[in-house]
Design an enzyme around this catalytic site. Structure first.
Site, short mmCIF file in Angstrom:
data_model
loop_
_atom_site.label_atom_id
_atom_site.label_comp_id
_atom_site.label_asym_id
_atom_site.label_seq_id
_atom_site.Cartn_x
_atom_site.Cartn_y
_atom_site.Cartn_z
N HIS A 1 0.05 2.10 -3.84
CA HIS A 1 0.44 1.84 -2.45
C HIS A 1 1.64 0.92 -2.39
O HIS A 1 1.88 0.11 -3.29
CB HIS A 1 -0.74 1.36 -1.59
N ASN B 1 -3.16 1.43 -7.01
CA ASN B 1 -3.28 2.85 -6.65
C ASN B 1 -1.95 3.43 -6.17
O ASN B 1 -1.91 4.53 -5.62
CB ASN B 1 -4.37 3.04 -5.58
N GLU C 1 -1.39 3.48 1.97
CA GLU C 1 -2.36 3.91 0.96
C GLU C 1 -2.12 5.38 0.60
O GLU C 1 -1.40 6.10 1.30
CB GLU C 1 -3.78 3.76 1.54
N ASP D 1 3.49 -6.36 6.07
CA ASP D 1 2.14 -5.98 6.50
C ASP D 1 1.27 -7.21 6.76
O ASP D 1 1.66 -8.34 6.49
CB ASP D 1 1.48 -5.06 5.45
C1 GLP Z 1 -1.12 -5.92 -1.34
C2 GLP Z 1 0.10 -5.78 -0.43
C3 GLP Z 1 1.27 -5.16 -1.10
C4 GLP Z 1 1.43 -5.73 -2.49
C5 GLP Z 1 0.23 -5.33 -3.32
C6 GLP Z 1 0.27 -5.84 -4.75
O1 GLP Z 1 -2.16 -5.08 -1.08
N1 GLP Z 1 -0.16 -5.08 0.79
O2 GLP Z 1 2.43 -5.35 -0.30
O3 GLP Z 1 2.59 -5.23 -3.07
O4 GLP Z 1 -0.95 -5.76 -2.71
O5 GLP Z 1 -0.17 -7.16 -4.84
P1 GLP Z 1 -0.16 -8.01 -6.19
O6 GLP Z 1 1.27 -8.41 -6.41
O7 GLP Z 1 -1.04 -9.18 -5.89
O8 GLP Z 1 -0.68 -7.14 -7.27
#
Ligand code: GLP
Length: 237
Positions: free
Chosen positions: A135, A133, A140, A67
Site C-alpha cells: 500500500h 502489502n 490498500e 493520510d
Molecule cells: C502506514 C502509512 C503509510 C506508510 C506505511 C509504512 O500504514 N499509511 O503511509 O508508508 O504505513 O510504514 P512504516 O514506515 O512504519 O513501515
C-alpha cells in the site's frame, strides 16, 4: 525510475534528507507532501539537523500529509497529526498556516476528503513509504488508479501491523489521498527499509502494474526516485 540502494537505514535517511534539502533550497516555496510511518523518521531528524545548522529554511514551504486514521483525535499520540508535529513540524520553522493534514476528527469524513482533495494540487515533491502489502498512503490492495482522497477501510494486514501502537479503540478506517493524486505529484521519492519490504519492492521493480499491489502504479511515473536499503532490495535480481 531512479533506484538508489544504500548500505543501511542511516544512509537511506541521509540521502533522502539531502535530496529534499536540495529541492527546498532550489525552490523555497516548494509544495511538499510527507509520509508517516517509521521509515521517514531518520530523514526527518536529519532535516531538523539541517535546519538547526542553517543549511535549510522551511519558512516558505507548504506541507501536506498523505493520510490519517479515522476516527482519530488529534491529541491521540498514535494519530498522524501527533506524529507529524512531534517528528517534524514542531522542530522546524514551517508556518502553521502552511500545514495541511487530513482531519481524523471531521464530523463528515466524505466532505473532509472532498475539501482536502481540492487543496492537494500542484505538489512538487511527494515522499512516500510503502506498506508490507504494497500500500501507498492508505491505498490498500484493490485501490484504483483513478482513486481520489477518500475513506478507506484498513486491510486486516495493516490493522494487525499498525495496531501494535494502539492500546485501545483501534480505528478500522483511514482518510487517504488517492492514487491519482499521488501520481499527479511532480516528483515522488519512495523510501523502503528492512527485509519485510523486500517483496513489495520487488513487485514495484520487477512486476507489472496491478491494483493488487498499489505501489506498482508508480512504475509509470516520470519522475520517481526509489531509495532502498540493502535489506529492502534483497529480493531484486
Ligand atoms: C502506514 C502509512 C503509510 C506508510 C506505511 C509504512 O500504514 N499509511 O503511509 O508508508 O504505513 O510504514 P512504516 O514506515 O512504519 O513501515
Amino acid at each position: 525510475m531512479l533506484i538508489i540502494t544504500t548500505k543501511n537505514y542511516r544512509e537511506l535517511s541521509k540521502r533522502a534528507s539531502e535530496i529534499i534539502a536540495d529541492e527546498i533550497n532550489a525552490n523555497p516555496k516548494l509544495r511538499i507532501c510527507f509520509s508517516s510511518g517509521k521509515t521517514p523518521v531518520g530523514m526527518y531528524n536529519m532535516l531538523v539537523k539541517g535546519y538547526k545548522n542553517k543549511k535549510v529554511n522551511f519558512s516558505k514551504l507548504t506541507c501536506f500529509g498523505l493520510d490519517e486514521y479515522y476516527p482519530m483525535s488529534k491529541k491521540n499520540p498514535s494519530s498522524f497529526y501527533s506524529y507529524f508535529f512531534n517528528n517534524l513540524f514542531n522542530r522546524i520553522n514551517v508556518p502553521l498556516k502552511n500545514i495541511h493534514l487530513l482531519n481524523g476528527e471531521a464530523e463528515n469524513p466524505v466532505l473532509e476528503c472532498r475539501n482536502y482533495s481540492k487543496k492537494f494540487k500542484k505538489i512538487d515533491v511527494c515522499v512516500l513509504g510503502i506498506g508490507v502489502n504494497g500500500h501507498i498512503a492508505f491505498n490498500e490492495p484493490g485501490s484504483l488508479v483513478n482513486s481520489h482522497t477518500r475513506v478507506i477501510k484498513l486491510s486486516p494486514e495493516t490493522i494487525s501491523r499498525n495496531f501494535k501502537s494502539f492500546k485501545k479503540d483501534n480505528p478500522f478506517y483511514s482518510l487517504s489521498v488517492g492514487i491519482s493524486e499521488i501520481l499527479s505529484c511532480k516528483k515522488i521519492i519512495l523510501l523502503a527499509s528492512g527485509k519485510d519490504k523486500a517483496d513489495a519492492v520487488k513487485k514495484l521493480i520487477d512486476e507489472k502494474v496491478s491494483k493488487d499491489c498499489p505501489v506498482t502504479y508508480l512504475k509509470n511515473h516520470r519522475n520517481l526516485i526509489v531509495i532502498i536499503d540493502k535489506d529492502a532490495g534483497k529480493k531484486l535480481k
